[in-house]
Scaffold this active site. Structure first.
Site, PDB file in Angstrom:
ATOM      1  N   ASP A   1     -12.730   5.476   2.516  1.00 59.33           N
ATOM      2  CA  ASP A   1     -11.292   5.556   2.843  1.00 59.33           C
ATOM      3  C   ASP A   1     -10.913   6.993   3.210  1.00 59.33           C
ATOM      4  OD1 ASP A   1      -8.525   5.661   2.890  1.00 59.33           O
ATOM      5  OD2 ASP A   1      -8.240   4.531   1.031  1.00 59.33           O
TER       6      ASP A   1
ATOM      7  N   ASP B   1       0.884  -1.169   0.000  1.00 59.15           N
ATOM      8  CA  ASP B   1       0.000   0.000   0.000  1.00 59.15           C
ATOM      9  C   ASP B   1       0.922   1.220   0.000  1.00 59.15           C
ATOM     10  OD1 ASP B   1      -1.654   2.128   0.553  1.00 59.15           O
ATOM     11  OD2 ASP B   1      -2.400   1.361   2.469  1.00 59.15           O
TER      12      ASP B   1
ATOM     13  N   GLU C   1      -7.075   0.490  -4.628  1.00 60.84           N
ATOM     14  CA  GLU C   1      -7.111   0.407  -3.166  1.00 60.84           C
ATOM     15  C   GLU C   1      -8.452  -0.136  -2.640  1.00 60.84           C
ATOM     16  OE1 GLU C   1      -5.911   4.382  -2.141  1.00 60.84           O
ATOM     17  OE2 GLU C   1      -3.880   4.028  -2.906  1.00 60.84           O
TER      18      GLU C   1
ATOM     19  N   LYS D   1       2.888  11.422  -3.467  1.00 69.06           N
ATOM     20  CA  LYS D   1       1.887  10.691  -4.260  1.00 69.06           C
ATOM     21  C   LYS D   1       0.936  11.648  -4.992  1.00 69.06           C
ATOM     22  CE  LYS D   1      -1.570   7.003  -3.595  1.00 69.06           C
ATOM     23  NZ  LYS D   1      -2.081   6.058  -2.576  1.00 69.06           N
TER      24      LYS D   1
END
Ligand code: ADP
Ligand code: MG
Length: 638
Positions: free
Chosen positions: A207, A25, A185, A86
């Site tokens: 999330d 992850d 994800e 990211k």
């Protein structure tokens, strides 16, 4: 004496045949690596016992970069301590990355198309930063598992586009990792809960991480996962909860602002500790001193904390409504709701989401580990450690993919929300007599006109044999692989001439931009369709003018009297005059008139060419059907 066990031939798998594969992850705030050992998926700890690595890399002029905890804890000059890289993955320009990054770092935009962080060790791209984090995770895994990895499954947000996925693969390659597959994800989280083994139905994955919020709806059907819809907010997460708490502390202490960066970093860290403590306790003793006379010392209980953060939690529910609308389903259709991300440890978040969906939420797997666990389960299967398990993970394209055709129009080849991997072909033909090359312009979006869609790539197919307009057959193939990367190829069937392009667009799209493109396409649907029909009519007019023009040039004098020629010329002028007008009817009529007025001429040419053929001279390139043909011939799915 112990008996030696002898297995039946072909029945046993020696332990050394177990391949070492991991799930990773690669998060905005924290990254983790997990693996399946003796049938159980678990997160791997580093030498110091940490189960996750802060996604932070510190670059210095004279030493190796520091990754994770140690970089995270650095104080003083932190301009070379890179966080949240990211957010910049696969983005060609800073304007498209979010403002968080531009507020915190200096960028070098000189080197080609990729913006890079300016650090003490020189310019570093987001790919470099991610590669450093992945290297650290690889080391942790290899030390803990005692061998080389055959590969890794790496997770990416569901809305990551081709460029962002490719950037993730590039980072893995730099880190010496073999990517078995990139998976979404939310899909990984659903796999971790074994929802893929359950009865069919729709699951929601909520999330809330450090700085981003994503909500996804997945449908499980016939053993296949499909992403129905995604939405979110790329600037909403645990950091905002910390900031809200800092705001509360400042107010209590009567401090208007902190001008010292160190002081604000310290109080933020303190707020984070308080927040995390309140996830487990009902009340926390606050004791924070800003300066002489500015001191907060009191109990903060859960109710007061909930008041502070409730606007933030409420903000996450809007995208939840949005995905239900997009997927056109009711809350009651959602079978399970999975909690992902460290910030879903906050009790109020769990309660609000549970109230919203009207059912308990799944929290039994650690929410900050669940994505890595699901990725590890997939990696185990892809490495071939579970030969009986053939779970297929499928995702969908977020926006339609297509090609530019005559008249600045877009022909969609793969519709949005098509399950990937997918290969779809369509046949096209030439527009002009003698055409030997064709420009292929690949577009993404829902609108009808090229100008309203996003250009992904252009390439040319050159050097195929010249023929009459409409006689060449060009097969264009769109292939989107399991990782969401697009390859477009064009093949001229007779000569075998081929050209292709792998689409790694230099600009990425955020979920917000995808949303905007979809919204605009809906708002403009009626208008766009009118424009398209008009544009198609204009293209038809050009085609007829082109065809008859070249026929007249070739042998008009041979087949027509002066008067006949005059009539046709007038009809040509009439069509030219109204070709650019906004009246579809007028253009249509002028085309019809010209076709009628020249039908005798066409017939004479046909007869002449048949006579030529009969006398052994071969058929000429005359194709009367070229006058009405459309350049898209048929629709073939492969
Ligand atoms: P990302 O997916 O962005 O990498 P994570 O899922 O690791 O992020 O979540 C990180 C966030 O979770 C941080 O804001 C952190 O403060 C928050 N967090 C971690 N543990 C807790 C906790 N016990 N209570 C509340 N928030 C927490
Ligand atoms: Mg995450």
């Amino acid at each position: 004496m112990a008996l030696l066990q002898i297995a039946e031939p072909g029945q046993s798998q020696a332990p050394h045949q177990h391949k070492l594969a991991v799930g990773i992850d690669l998060g905005t705030t924290n990254s983790l690596v997990a693996t399946v050992r003796s049938g159980v998926a678990d997160v791997l700890s580093d030498a110091e016992g940490h189960r996750s690595v802060p996604s932070v890399v510190s670059f210095s002029a004279d030493a190796q970069p520091l990754v994770g905890q140690r970089a995270d804890e650095l104080t003083g000059d932190t301009s070379s301590v890179i966080r949240s890289a990211k957010r910049l993955m696969g983005k060609g320009g800073l304007d498209l990355a979010d403002s968080w990054l531009s507020d915190h770092y200096k960028f070098d935009t000189s080197s080609g198309s990729l913006p890079a962080f300016v650090t003490q060790a020189g310019s570093k791209t987001a790919v470099d930063v991610s590669a450093a984090i992945l290297s650290q995770l690889r080391e942790t895994a290899e030390q803990s598992l005692g061998g080389d990895l055959v590969g890794a499954v790496i997770t990416v947000p569901a809305y990551f586009d081709d460029a962002q996925r490719q950037a993730t693969k590039d980072a893995a390659a730099l880190a010496g990792l073999n990517v078995l597959r990139l998976i979404n994800e939310p899909t990984a989280a659903a796999v971790a809960y074994g929802l893929d083994n359950d009865e069919e139905g729709i699951v929601a994955i909520y999330d809330l991480g450090g700085g981003t919020f994503d909500i996804s709806l997945l449908r499980m059907q016939h053993g296949i996962f499909e992403v129905l819809a995604t939405a979110g907010d790329t600037s909403l997460g645990g950091d905002d909860i910390d900031n809200a708490l800092v705001g509360w502390l400042l107010e209590k202490a009567g401090v208007s602002k902190l001008d010292d960066e160190q002081a604000s970093a310290d109080v933020k860290r303190y707020a984070q500790t308080v927040k995390e403590a309140l996830s487990a306790a009902d009340s926390v003793a606050i004791d924070w001193r800003f300066s002489e006379g500015h001191h907060v010392s009191e109990q903060l209980d859960k109710a007061a904390f909930n008041d502070i953060i409730s606007p933030l939690v409420a903000r996450t529910l809007k995208p939840c409504r949005q995905v239900l609308r997009d997927a056109d389903i009711e809350k009651s259709d959602v079978r399970a709701v999975v909690m992902v991300g460290g910030s879903t440890r906050v009790p109020m978040v769990r309660e609000s989401v549970s109230d919203f969906f009207g059912k308990p939420v799944l929290t039994s797997i650690n929410p900050d580990e669940v994505v890595a666990v699901g990725a590890a389960i997939q990696a185990d299967i892809l490495a071939g450690n579970k030969p009986d398990n053939d779970l297929l993970l499928l995702d969908v394209t977020p926006l339609s993919l297509g090609l530019e055709i005559m008249g600045g129009l877009v022909e969609k080849v793969i519709q949005r929300n098509t399950t990937i991997p997918i290969t779809r072909g369509q046949e096209f033909t030439t527009y002009k007599d003698g055409q030997t090359s064709m420009a292929v312009h690949v577009l993404q979006g829902e609108r009808e006109l090229v100008d309203d869609c996003r250009s992904l790539a252009r390439f040319e197919l050159n050097g195929f044999p010249p023929k009459a307009a409409g006689a060449s057959r060009i097969q264009v193939l769109f292939q989107v692989d399991a990782d969401g990367l697009l390859t477009v190829s064009a093949l001229e069937k007779e000569s075998g001439v081929v050209a292709s392009v792998d689409v790694k667009p230099s600009y990425g799209l955020s979920d917000g931009e995808i949303e905007r493109m979809l919204r605009e396409s809906m708002e403009n649907a009626g208008d766009d369709m009118q424009k398209r029909l008009l544009q198609e009519q204009r293209v038809d007019a050009s085609r007829v003018l082109e065809a008859i023009g070249s026929a007249l040039d070739a042998d008009g004098d041979e087949h027509l009297t002066h008067d006949e020629r005059d009539v046709i010329d007038k009809l040509i002028v009439a069509l030219r005059d109204c070709q650019e007008s906004d009246s579809r009817e007028a253009i249509k009529k002028a085309i019809h008139d010209l076709e009628n007025g020249s039908s005798a001429f066409v017939e004479r040419r046909m007869n002449a060419s048949v006579r030529k053929m009969m006398s052994g001279q071969g058929i000429d390139n005359i194709d009367s059907s070229a006058w009405t043909r459309s350049e898209k011939i048929d629709d073939t799915s492969v």
